[in-house]
Design an enzyme around this catalytic site. Structure first.
Site, PDB file in Angstrom:
ATOM      1  N   GLU A  81      16.534  23.431  70.192  1.00 28.64           N
ATOM      2  CA  GLU A  81      16.655  22.957  71.570  1.00 28.64           C
ATOM      3  C   GLU A  81      17.418  23.952  72.438  1.00 28.64           C
ATOM      4  O   GLU A  81      17.140  24.101  73.628  1.00 28.64           O
ATOM      5  CB  GLU A  81      17.325  21.581  71.592  1.00 28.64           C
ATOM      6  CG  GLU A  81      16.413  20.484  71.059  1.00 28.64           C
ATOM      7  CD  GLU A  81      17.057  19.112  71.063  1.00 28.64           C
ATOM      8  OE1 GLU A  81      16.587  18.232  71.793  1.00 28.64           O
ATOM      9  OE2 GLU A  81      18.051  18.947  70.329  1.00 28.64           O
ATOM     10  N   ALA A  86      22.730  20.454  64.895  1.00 35.53           N
ATOM     11  CA  ALA A  86      23.965  19.832  65.364  1.00 35.53           C
ATOM     12  C   ALA A  86      24.989  19.771  64.241  1.00 35.53           C
ATOM     13  O   ALA A  86      24.660  19.920  63.061  1.00 35.53           O
ATOM     14  CB  ALA A  86      23.672  18.428  65.887  1.00 35.53           C
ATOM     15  N   GLU A 107      14.933  15.917  63.383  1.00 37.24           N
ATOM     16  CA  GLU A 107      15.815  14.763  63.610  1.00 37.24           C
ATOM     17  C   GLU A 107      15.253  13.456  63.066  1.00 37.24           C
ATOM     18  O   GLU A 107      16.009  12.547  62.709  1.00 37.24           O
ATOM     19  CB  GLU A 107      16.097  14.619  65.109  1.00 37.24           C
ATOM     20  CG  GLU A 107      17.068  15.620  65.681  1.00 37.24           C
ATOM     21  CD  GLU A 107      16.410  16.925  66.102  1.00 37.24           C
ATOM     22  OE1 GLU A 107      17.078  17.738  66.758  1.00 37.24           O
ATOM     23  OE2 GLU A 107      15.220  17.140  65.771  1.00 37.24           O
TER      24      GLU A 107
END
Length: 699
Positions: free
Chosen positions: A112, A69, A132
């Site tokens: 993902e 991300a 994460e």
């Protein structure tokens, strides 16, 4: 090639008569999932299907697949764009085969995304993972539900609670990828396009990971599986919320339909994302990166070419320092005063290497071959950097640096591993003070992450820049600090130690003080730490005068863990510590002799009196420009002194408590207790009054 967004393009190729669309992401440096990447992926998938592509390959330009991300978007403020779940649905529900082509790393949100392809092809050098947890989070885009369905519950538990990256070979064996190819991104592109064409010609099924339950079926209802796993990681993850929340999500994957598990993931992700632990861990992530930047050192500062390193001292510290350089292929000359000490030190280094499960016998020999032992300092003559690692004695260190000044070649970097002494005094005895700097390694030096580099008044820009660069090369977290007694870490530790010793005289027990810090999140308290280090370090029986508790304990034969008796008594087999009434009585008698009144002290008071002086001292360090940034202080404490990562560091923690409240408490303790360490920092008072923060302060 057609540009779909500023970072995504669409290309069409023919392979064995099959029309394959390539969706290419190009968002340097790591192809993070910024809003324009998400929008581009969605639009490219939609367009490829509408244009009649028979298969789709998602691939990335540059050095990596989607590495995760865009962390800068966390917390809001990102431009409006399609959400990641919509991108995933476009891939997963595509009416044609979608193949993710992975090189570099596919991490977090990147993996993902890949999990929503029907198939995954990776180069042999690729790494995959869901890290994460290291930011106090869990995979929030279906990763907790899809990964177990591909690799099984036990492997998903291990990967997600550790954040470990797995190799392509391991991923292939676990079913995370479907094919592995040798070569670079061009070879990957060719292999992925070929795989896509084969998927069409062989009518391979459009496998949606969300629909697969075979690898989670065995774990359904198996409470013991999850209980055993929790127990296995309990010590390592104590105090952290994210590992437990990851486990709960995987439980949901095993026990609930996909969409219900996804709802559990979303709820728990939001709790972590908006909670203090993830905020602290994300702050620490950026703080480490900021610490590498020295504002007044130009980026183009020439570096010293370090091809060989010398280490003076083959003891625990010197041997550990030498290992850091050998680990990255840099030859080391290690010098001791006599052959017996040298042999003993090198034997310990070898044993350390052999104990590591990640080292093969061949690797051990390769690394030992890089370490040359000697008893002659003249062998430092060809070294580009020499690090002194002897006892903390100024006269000794100055005499050594006089010798090094004569022996070492011009331009060689001369470093002291001192933990508290004045680097400028050491540099002053040489003819080249500009070449001298402090490199404070933490014990054990081959394990501890922190390297507290100490910039002398005359340290040259090249020496400063080289020290930071070499520290990074040997995989340390580096912080540059200035000269003062104890530098940043130990200077603040002295404040905590003074109050800890004061409170046990006032009525708190060593066990109570240690327990308060342990519950806060430290691995141990000050008295357990003293026992571990050895109470007799620096103690001399002939000059001992019963003037401190430590002297009294040593005089009573209590040396700490080494002989099973210190502030605590220790089980000879398990080393389990037990509070000792004899010690508590010795402390009480000493206090009475000093006229100190005994009373009950609350845990809250203990916490405040241990940590608030540290915060106050940290502010003074910033005032004096010893630390460049408030966040640098936090990097020191998290990586070198066991401050719990999920509390961000003393400066971050103080801001979360509220500086005005801390100032009030410090003022009160100063009035009731006295002591220089309770003198309020003017900077702290100013920031409290102005609504400022310690963590963002730059000196």
């Amino acid at each position: 090639m057609t540009a779909v967004s500023e970072s995504v393009s669409l290309e069409r190729v023919q392979e064995a008569g099959v029309d394959v669309a390539l969706v290419v992401v190009d968002n340097p440096p790591v192809n993070a999932l910024s809003w324009h990447v998400r929008q581009g992926l969605f639009d490219a998938m939609t367009q490829a299907v509408a244009d009649g592509a028979q298969a789709i390959v998602v691939i990335c330009a540059g050095r990596t697949f989607i590495a995760g991300a865009d962390i800068s978007e966390f917390g809001g403020g990102a431009p409006q764009a399609v959400g990641l779940q919509e991108v995933q649905a476009a891939m997963e529900d595509a009416p044609v085969p979608v193949i993710a082509a992975i090189h570099g790393t596919a991490l977090g949100g990147g993996l993902e995304v890949a999990l929503c392809a029907h198939y995954r092809v990776a180069v042999a050098s690729a790494k995959l993972g869901l890290p994460e947890v290291n930011l106090g989070l869990l995979p929030g885009a279906g990763g907790t539900q899809r990964l177990p369905r591909l690799v099984g519950v036990p492997k998903a538990l291990e990967m997600m609670t550790s954040g470990r990256h797995v190799s392509s070979a391991e991923a292939l064996g676990d079913g995370l990828v479907d094919d592995v190819v040798d070569g670079d991104v061009d070879a990957l592109r060719a292999a992925a396009v070929s795989f896509a064409a084969r998927a069409v010609t062989e009518a391979m099924p459009l496998l949606r990971v969300r629909d697969r339950d075979d690898k989670v079926a065995d774990a359904k209802g198996d409470e013991q599986l999850f209980a055993d796993f929790r127990a296995s990681i309990a010590r390592k993850t104590r105090g952290f919320l994210a590992p437990e929340y990851n486990i709960r999500c995987i439980e949901a994957a095993a026990n609930l339909p996909f969409d219900e598990g996804l709802a559990v993931e979303g709820k728990l992700f939001l709790e972590l994302m908006t909670g203090p632990q993830s905020a602290a861990q994300r702050y620490a992530f950026f703080a480490e990166r900021a610490a590498n930047k020295i504002p007044d050192i130009p980026k183009d500062t020439p570096l010293i070419d370090v091809q060989r390193v010398g280490v003076l001292g083959a003891g625990t510290m010197g041997g550990g320092i030498a290992m850091n350089f050998a680990n990255v292929g840099i030859p080391v000359t290690i010098v001791e005063r006599d052959q017996a000490s040298l042999d003993r030190g090198l034997a310990v280094v070898r044993k350390n290497y052999e104990r590591s499960r990640s080292n093969t016998a061949e690797m051990v020999e390769q690394r030992m071959a890089l370490i040359t032992g000697s008893t002659d300092k003249a062998d430092f003559a060809d070294c580009d950097m020499v690090i002194e690692a002897v006892f903390e004695d100024m006269e000794l260190k100055q005499s050594i640096f006089r010798e090094l000044d004569e022996i070492c070649k011009p331009g060689a970097l001369l470093a002291s591993n001192t933990s508290a002494l004045d680097i400028d005094e050491i540099a002053a005895v040489t003819s080249r003070p500009e070449s001298v700097i402090g490199m404070h390694f933490f014990s054990p030096a081959n394990v501890m992450k922190l390297l507290e580099n100490v910039r002398g008044a005359k340290s040259s820009d090249s020496v400063v820049a080289t020290t930071m660069a070499i520290g990074k090369k040997i995989n340390k977290v580096c912080v540059m600090v200035g000269v003062c007694p104890g530098f940043v870490g130990n200077r603040m530790l002295f404040m905590r130690g003074a109050e800890a010793e004061r409170m046990i005289l006032e009525g708190a027990t060593p066990a109570q003080v240690d327990s308060v810090l342990y519950e806060f999140g430290f691995p141990m308290g000050p008295f357990s730490m003293s026992d571990l280090a050895g109470l007799d370090i620096g103690w001399k029986e002939e000059s001992s005068s019963s003037s401190t508790i430590r002297e009294i304990l040593c005089e009573n034969g209590r040396r700490g863990q080494k002989n099973g008796r210190g502030y605590y008594t220790y089980d000879p087999d398990t080393r389990a510590a037990t509070p000792d009434p004899e010690v508590e009585q010795l402390i009480k008698d000493f206090a009475i002799g000093k006229g100190i009144e005994q009373r009950e002290i609350s845990d809250q008071e203990i916490l405040e009196r241990l940590l608030y002086p540290m915060v106050n001292e940290g502010a003074k360090i910033l005032e004096e420009k010893i630390a460049i940034r408030g966040s640098d202080i936090d990097v020191v404490w998290v990586n070198g002194y066991g401050w719990p990562l999920y509390r961000g560091g003393p400066m971050h923690w103080a801001d979360s408590i509220g500086l005005a409240e801390i100032v009030d408490k410090i003022t009160g303790y100063s009035e009731s207790l006295g002591g220089k360490h309770w003198d309020l920092s003017p900077l702290l008072a100013q920031l409290a009054a102005d609504g400022g923060q310690l963590q963002t302060y730059t000196s």
